[in-house]
Write a protein that holds these residues in place. Structure first.
Motif, PDB file in Angstrom:
ATOM      1  N   ARG A  58       0.832  -1.207   0.000  1.00 22.85           N
ATOM      2  CA  ARG A  58       0.000   0.000   0.000  1.00 22.85           C
ATOM      3  C   ARG A  58       0.865   1.254   0.000  1.00 22.85           C
ATOM      4  N   THR A  59       0.298   2.363  -0.476  1.00 21.29           N
ATOM      5  CA  THR A  59       0.997   3.642  -0.477  1.00 21.29           C
ATOM      6  C   THR A  59       0.947   4.262   0.916  1.00 21.29           C
ATOM      7  N   SER A  60       1.738   5.299   1.129  1.00 23.06           N
ATOM      8  CA  SER A  60       1.738   6.007   2.415  1.00 23.06           C
ATOM      9  C   SER A  60       0.368   6.600   2.710  1.00 23.06           C
ATOM     10  N   GLY A  61      -0.326   7.058   1.660  1.00 23.73           N
ATOM     11  CA  GLY A  61      -1.643   7.647   1.851  1.00 23.73           C
ATOM     12  C   GLY A  61      -2.676   6.647   2.338  1.00 23.73           C
ATOM     13  N   GLU A  62      -2.482   5.369   2.000  1.00 26.39           N
ATOM     14  CA  GLU A  62      -3.389   4.327   2.476  1.00 26.39           C
ATOM     15  C   GLU A  62      -3.034   3.875   3.886  1.00 26.39           C
ATOM     16  N   LYS A  63      -1.757   3.792   4.198  1.00 27.16           N
ATOM     17  CA  LYS A  63      -1.316   3.309   5.500  1.00 27.16           C
ATOM     18  C   LYS A  63      -1.615   4.278   6.638  1.00 27.16           C
ATOM     19  N   GLN A  64      -1.725   5.570   6.315  1.00 23.22           N
ATOM     20  CA  GLN A  64      -1.791   6.568   7.373  1.00 23.22           C
ATOM     21  C   GLN A  64      -3.049   6.468   8.232  1.00 23.22           C
ATOM     22  N   PHE A  65      -4.061   5.727   7.769  1.00 27.34           N
ATOM     23  CA  PHE A  65      -5.302   5.622   8.533  1.00 27.34           C
ATOM     24  C   PHE A  65      -5.390   4.336   9.356  1.00 27.34           C
ATOM     25  N   ASP A  66      -4.328   3.542   9.373  1.00 29.04           N
ATOM     26  CA  ASP A  66      -4.373   2.265  10.092  1.00 29.04           C
ATOM     27  C   ASP A  66      -4.684   2.447  11.570  1.00 29.04           C
ATOM     28  N   TYR A  67      -4.095   3.478  12.167  1.00 25.45           N
ATOM     29  CA  TYR A  67      -4.227   3.597  13.622  1.00 25.45           C
ATOM     30  C   TYR A  67      -5.618   4.056  14.061  1.00 25.45           C
ATOM     31  N   VAL A  72     -12.734  19.893  16.672  1.00 25.19           N
ATOM     32  CA  VAL A  72     -12.325  18.939  15.640  1.00 25.19           C
ATOM     33  C   VAL A  72     -13.497  18.013  15.354  1.00 25.19           C
ATOM     34  N   GLY A  73     -13.845  17.892  14.084  1.00 31.09           N
ATOM     35  CA  GLY A  73     -14.946  17.033  13.690  1.00 31.09           C
ATOM     36  C   GLY A  73     -14.473  15.666  13.238  1.00 31.09           C
ATOM     37  N   SER A  74     -15.341  14.952  12.563  1.00 34.29           N
ATOM     38  CA  SER A  74     -15.028  13.641  11.998  1.00 34.29           C
ATOM     39  C   SER A  74     -15.321  13.684  10.503  1.00 34.29           C
ATOM     40  N   TYR A  75     -14.694  12.783   9.765  1.00 35.32           N
ATOM     41  CA  TYR A  75     -14.875  12.804   8.322  1.00 35.32           C
ATOM     42  C   TYR A  75     -15.008  11.397   7.760  1.00 35.32           C
ATOM     43  N   ARG A  76     -15.525  11.352   6.541  1.00 36.37           N
ATOM     44  CA  ARG A  76     -15.663  10.083   5.828  1.00 36.37           C
ATOM     45  C   ARG A  76     -14.734  10.089   4.626  1.00 36.37           C
ATOM     46  N   LEU A  77     -13.913   9.058   4.504  1.00 31.85           N
ATOM     47  CA  LEU A  77     -13.051   8.914   3.346  1.00 31.85           C
ATOM     48  C   LEU A  77     -13.894   8.479   2.148  1.00 31.85           C
ATOM     49  N   CYS A  78     -13.694   9.155   1.017  1.00 34.57           N
ATOM     50  CA  CYS A  78     -14.492   8.807  -0.156  1.00 34.57           C
ATOM     51  C   CYS A  78     -13.717   9.142  -1.422  1.00 34.57           C
ATOM     52  N   ALA A 107     -16.763  10.072  -6.586  1.00 35.28           N
ATOM     53  CA  ALA A 107     -18.176   9.739  -6.692  1.00 35.28           C
ATOM     54  C   ALA A 107     -18.841   9.721  -5.326  1.00 35.28           C
ATOM     55  N   LEU A 108     -18.062  10.074  -4.301  1.00 33.48           N
ATOM     56  CA  LEU A 108     -18.492  10.098  -2.901  1.00 33.48           C
ATOM     57  C   LEU A 108     -18.799   8.709  -2.351  1.00 33.48           C
ATOM     58  N   ASP A 109     -18.269   7.673  -3.012  1.00 34.64           N
ATOM     59  CA  ASP A 109     -18.353   6.317  -2.475  1.00 34.64           C
ATOM     60  C   ASP A 109     -17.356   6.182  -1.328  1.00 34.64           C
ATOM     61  N   THR A 110     -17.751   5.512  -0.263  1.00 38.05           N
ATOM     62  CA  THR A 110     -16.904   5.371   0.910  1.00 38.05           C
ATOM     63  C   THR A 110     -15.695   4.491   0.606  1.00 38.05           C
ATOM     64  N   LEU A 111     -14.524   4.937   1.069  1.00 36.30           N
ATOM     65  CA  LEU A 111     -13.284   4.175   0.957  1.00 36.30           C
ATOM     66  C   LEU A 111     -12.897   3.664   2.343  1.00 36.30           C
ATOM     67  N   PRO A 112     -12.248   2.504   2.432  1.00 33.19           N
ATOM     68  CA  PRO A 112     -11.840   1.993   3.748  1.00 33.19           C
ATOM     69  C   PRO A 112     -10.756   2.876   4.363  1.00 33.19           C
ATOM     70  N   ILE A 149     -18.953  15.045   9.525  1.00 37.20           N
ATOM     71  CA  ILE A 149     -19.481  16.304   9.000  1.00 37.20           C
ATOM     72  C   ILE A 149     -18.640  16.811   7.825  1.00 37.20           C
ATOM     73  N   TYR A 150     -17.767  15.962   7.308  1.00 34.37           N
ATOM     74  CA  TYR A 150     -16.762  16.392   6.340  1.00 34.37           C
ATOM     75  C   TYR A 150     -16.489  15.213   5.414  1.00 34.37           C
ATOM     76  N   LEU A 151     -16.295  15.494   4.138  1.00 32.31           N
ATOM     77  CA  LEU A 151     -15.976  14.464   3.156  1.00 32.31           C
ATOM     78  C   LEU A 151     -14.546  14.662   2.682  1.00 32.31           C
ATOM     79  N   CYS A 152     -13.694  13.711   3.002  1.00 34.02           N
ATOM     80  CA  CYS A 152     -12.288  13.773   2.595  1.00 34.02           C
ATOM     81  C   CYS A 152     -12.133  12.959   1.315  1.00 34.02           C
ATOM     82  N   ARG A 153     -11.974  13.653   0.193  1.00 30.98           N
ATOM     83  CA  ARG A 153     -11.920  12.984  -1.102  1.00 30.98           C
ATOM     84  C   ARG A 153     -10.487  12.579  -1.420  1.00 30.98           C
ATOM     85  N   ARG A 154     -10.268  11.271  -1.566  1.00 30.31           N
ATOM     86  CA  ARG A 154      -8.941  10.751  -1.849  1.00 30.31           C
ATOM     87  C   ARG A 154      -8.771  10.582  -3.357  1.00 30.31           C
ATOM     88  N   TRP A 155      -7.664  11.092  -3.874  1.00 27.91           N
ATOM     89  CA  TRP A 155      -7.339  10.955  -5.288  1.00 27.91           C
ATOM     90  C   TRP A 155      -5.841  11.099  -5.445  1.00 27.91           C
TER      91      TRP A 155
END
Length: 474
Positions: free
Chosen positions: A181-190, A352-358, A361-366, A434-440
């Motif tokens: 996996r890339t660094s951008g994918e690993k950073q959410f493991d914790y 500080v709020g919470s966000y959904r990775l997407c 297309a705003l589909d949820t990413l793990p 309350i926030y959409l974090c769009r990964r690309w």
């Protein structure tokens, strides 16, 4: 050198390595921990009973611990180099740079010099460390509690207080990496909910350490803000620093302008010399909405933090300064209202709020929703020194923010401010997304090289070192 070493590893499939180690004149024995740790690498999943087993079994002065399950190839006289360093520097923990084979490519992976603020439980020592056996035994004597995951982390925090961790600025071995996996994918493991129990133990170990070094902050000592103090042209201001985001900036701006709130708010976009059409998109949007303020810096040396600092000192900045990255969106029209309501109800200096990775297309990413539930009102300000980020969206009480200021960098600027605020003020949390974090592929942290990852981590460690010293003075 008459000193001896015993080697410990969780897995025995690397026959060539075992044969090489068995032939070494300074290695007295090779031990396989396969019965206890059949699959998981040791560095973030080490139970206390495994360390006890090693301490009881080891008859050598030093033990060489390999925490991964992949193949290991030692460089020329690598073990001798680590042993001599330990002896001459009287070190209790020795580690080095390494090479990594990943998808048939060999990468140089630097490791950072350990410093006082290197409190991250995922500090990268590499999978090969040399430990003085007596230091391990001393640790187990003074830390009798049983950990299921955090024992190795607890050990190195103990050594950082009582002994020495020494870094060798050389590449002493090569490991084979199976996590592609890339660094951008690993950073959410914790923040993956599946790792929750690991996080609980790591927090307990870090809190004990902060109390031991005199840097623990008691939540009863935190201050409230005066939500009515001062006069501001707006109650809230959303701030977006941007450079060359023509693909995403329009969506981000429209996300802000569509907010519904019971108070006046505006938007400051700091266009940091874009050249890809971003400037033209912003100009067009500004013609139809007078709440959009576009700032074009005269300076050419501003990072993201510098752009933020410029914006918060503008006369049109409101009482609360709210973050939105140029890639992202608010999840609904009520995000801004919820943030300001939290400031008013909790009288905190940061929310500080919470966000959904997407995706776009705003589909949820793990792993999905990132809510940073490791933050608690009682201990969040201490646990913040263990982790590498506080979450999003971030919002600040402008008078406190102007007093602290942002560092002029493009990585970690928000973390620097967040830990400084949490030293003296309470932080409010919103655990609903309350926030959409769009990964690309255009995200600035999508796929970082090992040396860039090390540089980023070193910077945040330096922030923690500075913050640790400030807290000791309280």
């Amino acid at each position: 050198m008459k000193h001896t070493i015993e080697f410990y590893t969780p897995c025995a499939d690397d026959k060539a390595l075992i044969a090489e180690l068995s032939a070494s004149p300074i290695l007295s024995d090779v031990h396989i921990l396969e019965a206890e740790m059949p699959f998981i690498a040791l560095e973030r999943n080490t139970p206390t009973h495994t360390l006890k087993r090693i301490a009881n079994q080891c008859e050598a002065e030093y033990l060489l611990l390999y925490t991964h399950i992949g193949h290991l190839k030692l460089s020329y006289r690598a073990i001798e180099r680590m042993l001599r360093t330990a002896i001459e520097s009287r070190a209790d923990w020795v580690y080095s740079h390494r090479y990594m084979v990943k998808q048939d490519e060999t990468l140089a992976v630097p490791t950072n010099e350990y410093q006082e603020g290197s409190l991250r439980d995922d500090f990268d020592f590499g999978p090969l460390v040399l430990i003085r056996t007596e230091a391990l035994r001393e640790f187990l004597t003074t830390h009798p509690e049983e950990m299921q995951h955090a024992a190795l982390y607890q050990l190195r925090l103990h050594i950082s207080r009582t002994g020495r961790l020494v870094h060798i600025d050389e590449y002493l071995y090569t490991e084979h990496e199976h996590d592609i996996r890339t660094s951008g994918e690993k950073q959410f493991d914790y923040v993956d909910p599946r790792n929750r129990q690991i996080q609980v133990e790591m927090e307990r170990a870090c809190t004990t350490h902060l109390k031991a070094v005199g840097a623990f902050v008691d939540h009863h000592d935190l201050r409230d803000i005066d939500t009515e103090a001062g006069e501001f042209p707006y109650e809230a201001t959303v701030i977006i620093p941007v450079k060359n985001r023509a693909k995403t900036i329009g969506d981000a701006v429209r996300s802000v302008l569509s907010q519904e709130a019971s108070f006046p708010f505006n938007l400051i976009v700091v266009d940091n010399h874009s050249t890809d059409g971003t400037t033209e998109i912003l100009s067009q949007l500004a013609t139809t909405n007078d709440r959009l303020h576009i700032v074009k810096p005269e300076r050419h040396d501003l990072g993201i933090g510098g752009c933020w600092d410029l914006a918060i000192r503008r006369p049109e900045c409101g009482r609360y300064a709210v973050q939105l990255d140029s890639d992202d969106l608010y999840s609904d029209p009520h995000t801004l209202q919820r943030i300001v309501d939290t400031f008013r109800q909790e009288r905190c200096a940061m929310v500080v709020g919470s966000y959904r990775l997407c995706n776009f297309a705003l589909d949820t990413l793990p792993p999905g929703i990132i809510d940073h539930r490791e933050w608690t009102e009682e201990n969040g300000m201490n646990n913040a020194l263990r982790i590498n980020g506080l979450g999003a969206p971030r919002a600040f009480y402008t008078p406190v923010l102007r007093e602290i200021g942002f560092p002029n960098v493009s990585y970690g600027e928000d973390y620097a401010v967040g830990i400084a605020i949490s030293r003296q003020y309470r932080l409010g949390r919103i655990y609903d997304p309350i926030y959409l974090c769009r990964r690309w592929e255009g995200n600035s942290d999508a796929a970082l090289s090992p040396d860039r990852v090390a540089a980023h981590n070193h910077y945040k460690d330096s922030l923690r070192t500075q913050e640790l010293r400030a807290r000791k003075k309280l």
